[in-house]
Design a protein around this motif. Structure first.
Motif, mmCIF file in Angstrom:
data_model
loop_
_atom_site.group_PDB
_atom_site.id
_atom_site.type_symbol
_atom_site.label_atom_id
_atom_site.label_comp_id
_atom_site.label_asym_id
_atom_site.label_seq_id
_atom_site.Cartn_x
_atom_site.Cartn_y
_atom_site.Cartn_z
ATOM 1 N N PHE A 212 0.815 -1.215 0.000
ATOM 2 C CA PHE A 212 0.000 0.000 0.000
ATOM 3 C C PHE A 212 0.850 1.267 0.000
ATOM 4 C CE2 PHE A 212 -2.813 -3.191 1.930
ATOM 5 C CZ PHE A 212 -3.943 -3.029 1.148
ATOM 6 N N TYR A 213 2.141 1.120 0.258
ATOM 7 C CA TYR A 213 3.007 2.299 0.358
ATOM 8 C C TYR A 213 4.132 2.260 -0.676
ATOM 9 C CZ TYR A 213 0.519 3.411 4.598
ATOM 10 O OH TYR A 213 -0.474 3.737 5.495
ATOM 11 N N VAL A 214 3.892 1.557 -1.782
ATOM 12 C CA VAL A 214 4.863 1.560 -2.870
ATOM 13 C C VAL A 214 4.892 2.958 -3.503
ATOM 14 C CG1 VAL A 214 5.459 0.551 -5.086
ATOM 15 C CG2 VAL A 214 4.474 -0.884 -3.293
ATOM 16 N N GLY A 215 6.070 3.507 -3.659
ATOM 17 C CA GLY A 215 6.202 4.837 -4.248
ATOM 18 C C GLY A 215 5.961 5.979 -3.278
ATOM 19 N N PRO A 270 9.468 15.088 -11.844
ATOM 20 C CA PRO A 270 10.026 13.726 -11.934
ATOM 21 C C PRO A 270 9.760 12.867 -10.708
ATOM 22 C CG PRO A 270 11.587 15.318 -12.794
ATOM 23 C CD PRO A 270 10.477 16.103 -12.188
ATOM 24 N N PHE A 271 9.677 13.465 -9.520
ATOM 25 C CA PHE A 271 9.375 12.691 -8.316
ATOM 26 C C PHE A 271 7.971 12.085 -8.405
ATOM 27 C CE2 PHE A 271 12.727 15.519 -6.869
ATOM 28 C CZ PHE A 271 13.511 14.699 -6.083
ATOM 29 N N MET A 272 7.015 12.873 -8.890
ATOM 30 C CA MET A 272 5.650 12.374 -9.029
ATOM 31 C C MET A 272 5.563 11.290 -10.099
ATOM 32 S SD MET A 272 4.479 14.189 -6.698
ATOM 33 C CE MET A 272 4.963 15.664 -5.818
ATOM 34 N N LEU A 273 6.320 11.464 -11.178
ATOM 35 C CA LEU A 273 6.333 10.465 -12.243
ATOM 36 C C LEU A 273 6.872 9.135 -11.726
ATOM 37 C CD1 LEU A 273 6.163 9.504 -15.187
ATOM 38 C CD2 LEU A 273 8.399 10.572 -15.570
ATOM 39 N N VAL A 274 7.987 9.174 -11.013
ATOM 40 C CA VAL A 274 8.586 7.950 -10.467
ATOM 41 C C VAL A 274 7.646 7.296 -9.469
ATOM 42 C CG1 VAL A 274 10.501 7.052 -9.091
ATOM 43 C CG2 VAL A 274 10.938 8.732 -10.884
ATOM 44 N N ALA A 275 6.967 8.092 -8.636
ATOM 45 C CA ALA A 275 6.036 7.533 -7.651
ATOM 46 C C ALA A 275 4.897 6.782 -8.327
ATOM 47 C CB ALA A 275 5.483 8.653 -6.771
ATOM 48 N N ASP A 276 4.352 7.346 -9.400
ATOM 49 C CA ASP A 276 3.251 6.678 -10.104
ATOM 50 C C ASP A 276 3.727 5.408 -10.806
ATOM 51 O OD1 ASP A 276 1.486 8.596 -9.279
ATOM 52 O OD2 ASP A 276 1.620 9.788 -11.109
ATOM 53 N N LEU A 277 4.928 5.445 -11.382
ATOM 54 C CA LEU A 277 5.444 4.252 -12.046
ATOM 55 C C LEU A 277 5.739 3.144 -11.045
ATOM 56 C CD1 LEU A 277 7.856 5.751 -14.740
ATOM 57 C CD2 LEU A 277 5.488 5.006 -15.002
ATOM 58 N N MET A 278 6.243 3.492 -9.879
ATOM 59 C CA MET A 278 6.528 2.482 -8.867
ATOM 60 C C MET A 278 5.251 1.884 -8.298
ATOM 61 S SD MET A 278 9.720 2.041 -8.792
ATOM 62 C CE MET A 278 9.740 0.943 -7.385
ATOM 63 N N SER A 293 7.558 -2.244 -19.448
ATOM 64 C CA SER A 293 8.321 -1.573 -18.399
ATOM 65 C C SER A 293 9.252 -2.571 -17.732
ATOM 66 C CB SER A 293 7.380 -0.966 -17.349
ATOM 67 O OG SER A 293 8.112 -0.479 -16.236
ATOM 68 N N PRO A 294 10.492 -2.174 -17.442
ATOM 69 C CA PRO A 294 11.374 -3.052 -16.678
ATOM 70 C C PRO A 294 10.865 -3.187 -15.240
ATOM 71 C CG PRO A 294 12.611 -1.311 -17.792
ATOM 72 C CD PRO A 294 11.171 -0.942 -17.874
ATOM 73 N N VAL A 295 11.351 -4.187 -14.546
ATOM 74 C CA VAL A 295 11.028 -4.355 -13.125
ATOM 75 C C VAL A 295 12.124 -3.671 -12.311
ATOM 76 C CG1 VAL A 295 10.712 -6.007 -11.262
ATOM 77 C CG2 VAL A 295 9.805 -6.510 -13.538
ATOM 78 N N PHE A 296 11.733 -2.683 -11.511
ATOM 79 C CA PHE A 296 12.692 -1.905 -10.729
ATOM 80 C C PHE A 296 12.692 -2.386 -9.279
ATOM 81 C CE2 PHE A 296 10.903 1.011 -13.976
ATOM 82 C CZ PHE A 296 12.047 1.191 -14.742
ATOM 83 N N LYS A 297 13.900 -2.514 -8.721
ATOM 84 C CA LYS A 297 14.018 -2.925 -7.324
ATOM 85 C C LYS A 297 13.870 -1.751 -6.361
ATOM 86 C CE LYS A 297 16.939 -6.949 -8.208
ATOM 87 N NZ LYS A 297 18.228 -7.638 -7.902
ATOM 88 N N SER A 298 14.065 -0.543 -6.841
ATOM 89 C CA SER A 298 13.913 0.647 -6.010
ATOM 90 C C SER A 298 13.528 1.821 -6.902
ATOM 91 C CB SER A 298 15.206 0.964 -5.242
ATOM 92 O OG SER A 298 16.228 1.379 -6.140
ATOM 93 N N TRP A 299 13.044 2.882 -6.270
ATOM 94 C CA TRP A 299 12.619 4.039 -7.039
ATOM 95 C C TRP A 299 13.826 4.787 -7.619
ATOM 96 C CZ3 TRP A 299 13.852 9.138 -5.824
ATOM 97 C CH2 TRP A 299 14.382 9.375 -4.546
ATOM 98 N N LEU A 300 14.993 4.623 -7.004
ATOM 99 C CA LEU A 300 16.194 5.264 -7.549
ATOM 100 C C LEU A 300 16.587 4.640 -8.890
ATOM 101 C CD1 LEU A 300 18.328 5.683 -4.299
ATOM 102 C CD2 LEU A 300 17.099 7.459 -5.568
ATOM 103 N N ARG A 301 16.416 3.323 -9.012
ATOM 104 C CA ARG A 301 16.721 2.679 -10.289
ATOM 105 C C ARG A 301 15.713 3.092 -11.359
ATOM 106 N NH1 ARG A 301 18.987 -3.472 -9.221
ATOM 107 N NH2 ARG A 301 20.617 -2.879 -7.715
ATOM 108 N N CYS A 302 14.476 3.280 -10.944
ATOM 109 C CA CYS A 302 13.471 3.781 -11.885
ATOM 110 C C CYS A 302 13.846 5.182 -12.364
ATOM 111 C CB CYS A 302 12.095 3.784 -11.213
ATOM 112 S SG CYS A 302 10.762 4.402 -12.252
ATOM 113 N N LEU A 312 12.192 11.762 -18.010
ATOM 114 C CA LEU A 312 11.860 12.220 -16.658
ATOM 115 C C LEU A 312 10.675 13.177 -16.638
ATOM 116 C CD1 LEU A 312 15.302 12.768 -14.872
ATOM 117 C CD2 LEU A 312 13.494 11.160 -14.258
ATOM 118 N N PHE A 313 10.330 13.752 -17.765
ATOM 119 C CA PHE A 313 9.194 14.675 -17.820
ATOM 120 C C PHE A 313 8.082 14.131 -18.706
ATOM 121 C CE2 PHE A 313 12.773 17.242 -16.531
ATOM 122 C CZ PHE A 313 12.233 18.034 -15.520
ATOM 123 N N ARG A 314 8.035 12.812 -18.860
ATOM 124 C CA ARG A 314 6.992 12.187 -19.665
ATOM 125 C C ARG A 314 5.631 12.378 -18.996
ATOM 126 N NH1 ARG A 314 8.112 6.088 -20.726
ATOM 127 N NH2 ARG A 314 7.389 5.898 -18.569
#
Length: 333
Positions: A212-215, A270-278, A293-302, A312-314
């Protein structure tokens, strides 16, 4: 008629009625030391209900905008681009805009399809409103007018806003995850996360409470950076850049925070984009699995993956989205 003017009709032994003036009892003035009853505090129930209804209405009205934005963030482009030209006569490929995307969603799912994932958003809006109102009431009780510099006042108020923002995000992020996954099902046409109860059971069964707290981290970082950047930049500009002798200084200051909010939101996007993708990544939906989409182990890798791709601005723009094509010849050729 005389009776209504302040007299009573008294019955006597004589046949004629005698009019007697009505005695009015005088109230004694309150003693100087006596305590008077305080007036009843106004009830804020109606105001809170109006705020909740207004928030629900705004959430429902803007939901199609957020829905299209999320699909673009996921990289889902179901419609082919069209060839167009810029004002400098350069050929480019224009990607479908907001209205074209909405038309496509209506063709696939009908008009009700635009409301996919709306229920968690409405609940999230209500919880966020309640949390903010309660925290502000507590702050108001302990608020003191201390003599302090303007910068210290801005830092103190921003710190209070940061606490409210963190509490609100922790309380509503699970609903955000559910809403994002409901909308992301449009890509692969799944029904795994249909309905809030089914979302809760699926996430808890497969990922536990952590699902429930991914991203949460990039989302919270983006909101806090936006809050501090907007408030501090607005204060610095209003204090050092706006001259008091300028006749429109007050009008300029009133718009400074809005302008700074727009500018800072671009930097924190970009922070909001990464949060939604995660929130979608590796959850069993086609939108979060290879090859989309690749499988990311952390939001930093995303973040690193999007940075290398230049994405980053998609999704930051919903109109006039274009992809330059160098292979297309100029119109003069």
């Amino acid at each position: 008629m005389l009776g209504s003017a302040g007299f009573d009709h008294g019955a006597t032994n004589d046949s004629d009625a005698v009019l007697r003036p009505r005695r009015v009892k005088k109230m004694d003035p309150p003693e100087p030391g006596a305590e008077q009853e305080a007036p009843a505090a106004p009830v804020d129930v109606d105001v809170d209900a109006a705020v909740l209804l207004l928030g629900a209405g705004v959430t429902a009205a803007t939901h199609p905008l957020l829905y299209v934005k999320l699909l673009i963030q996921l990289g889902h482009e179901p419609l082919p681009p069209t060839v167009g030209t810029t004002m400098f006569r350069r050929r480019v490929l224009y990607l479908p805009g907001f209205f074209s995307y909405v038309h496509h969603i209506v063709e696939v799912d009908g008009k009700r399809g635009l409301l996919r994932g709306l229920s968690p958003c409405l609940v999230s809006s209500a919880i966020s409103t309640v949390v903010r109102s309660k925290v502000k009431q507590v702050e108001h009780l302990f608020k003191r007018d201390d003599l302090q510099t303007s910068l210290r006042k801005v830092v103190k108020e921003t710190s209070h806003e940061m606490i409210i923002q963190c509490l609100s995000r922790v309380a509503t992020h699970p609903l955000h995850v559910m809403s994002v996954r409901c909308m992301a099902q449009f890509v692969g046409r799944e029904v795994k996360y249909s309905g809030m109860i089914r979302c809760i059971t699926s996430i808890f069964k497969e990922e536990g409470v952590a699902g429930f707290y991914v991203g949460l981290m990039p989302h919270m970082l983006g909101e806090l950076l936006f809050l501090w950047g907007c408030n501090l930049l607005s204060h610095l500009i209003n204090t050092y850049a706006v001259d008091e002798s300028f006749s429109q200084a007050s009008a300029v200051r009133s718009y400074t925070k809005f302008v700074m909010g727009v500018a800072v939101s671009v930097l924190t996007y970009p922070f909001m984009l990464v949060a939604d993708l995660m929130a979608v990544n590796n959850c069993g939906l086609a939108a979060g699995l290879p090859p989309r989409s690749p499988v990311f182990k952390s939001w930093l890798r995303c973040w690193n993956h999007l940075s290398l791709k230049g994405h980053l601005f998609r999704g930051s723009s919903l109109f006039f989205r274009r992809v330059p094509v160098t292979s297309l010849p100029s119109l003069h050729d």
